[in-house]
Design a protein around this motif. Structure first.
Motif, short mmCIF file in Angstrom:
data_model
loop_
_atom_site.label_atom_id
_atom_site.label_comp_id
_atom_site.label_asym_id
_atom_site.label_seq_id
_atom_site.Cartn_x
_atom_site.Cartn_y
_atom_site.Cartn_z
N HIS A 3 0.96 -1.22 -0.05
CA HIS A 3 0.12 -0.02 -0.12
C HIS A 3 0.85 1.19 -0.03
O HIS A 3 1.71 1.33 0.71
N ASP A 34 -7.97 -2.81 -0.25
CA ASP A 34 -6.94 -2.30 -1.37
C ASP A 34 -6.52 -0.93 -1.09
O ASP A 34 -5.66 -0.42 -1.24
N THR A 75 -8.30 -0.93 -8.37
CA THR A 75 -8.28 0.47 -7.70
C THR A 75 -8.05 1.68 -8.60
O THR A 75 -8.68 2.78 -8.38
#
Length: 177
Positions: A3, A34, A75
């Motif tokens: 991340h 996510d 994402t």
């Protein structure tokens, strides 16, 4: 996938709406793992309105939202297709670059510090002209000699009977001339 923090360019004035929308879409599509954090970097500032101290929020980067996420096709598409989002900052349009960990920490620390100790909305500098609006020296004008941001106080040289006299005042007692 790690991340990392990414900067998203949003329409100015819609930063909170964009952040909320990204959070809701991530929740709805099951991408909460996510997209872990969505932040609009703001700081607390103290200003004087109608004689009363009021604490408000000011964005340090108007038009930008920070998103901590694991970048992949899904994402990327979720953030990019959010209404009022113009795109990512850095990298290429289809492969955005994250900001460095050091930069992300600096921004997050700035947000934390402002919550603990709000800053004055108006910043003063020595040599600047001010007008006293409250207290025994109201309606006098003077020149800032010293600024103490820790205590939210100023030392102002005020002309009293033709003589320059230093006076200690709070930020709320003066305004820029």
């Amino acid at each position: 996938m790690p991340h990392r923090w990414y900067v998203v360019h949003a329409y100015s004035g819609f930063e909170n709406k964009v952040a909320q929308s990204i959070r809701e879409q991530a929740e709805k599509k099951g991408l909460s793992e996510d997209i872990t954090e969505v932040i609009v970097p703001t700081e607390e500032v103290v200003e004087v309105r109608r004689g009363a101290k009021v604490q408000t929020e000011r964005k340090f980067f108007p038009g930008y939202v920070l998103v901590q996420m694991a970048m992949d096709e899904e994402t990327w598409h979720l953030v990019k297709s959010t209404p009022k989002v113009m795109g990512f900052i850095g990298g290429t349009p289809d492969k955005p670059a994250p900001i460095s960990e050091k930069e992300a920490k600096r921004i997050l620390n700035q947000v934390e510090e402002s919550i603990e100790k709000p800053k004055p909305k108006t910043l003063y500098e020595p040599g600047e002209g001010v007008r006293v609006i409250d207290g025994p020296f109201a309606d006098f004008t003077g020149v800032v000699e010293e600024v103490n941001y820790e205590k939210n106080r100023l030392r102002v040289a005020v002309l009293i009977f033709g003589r320059s006299t230093p006076v200690e005042l709070e930020f709320s007692q003066v305004e820029k001339a």
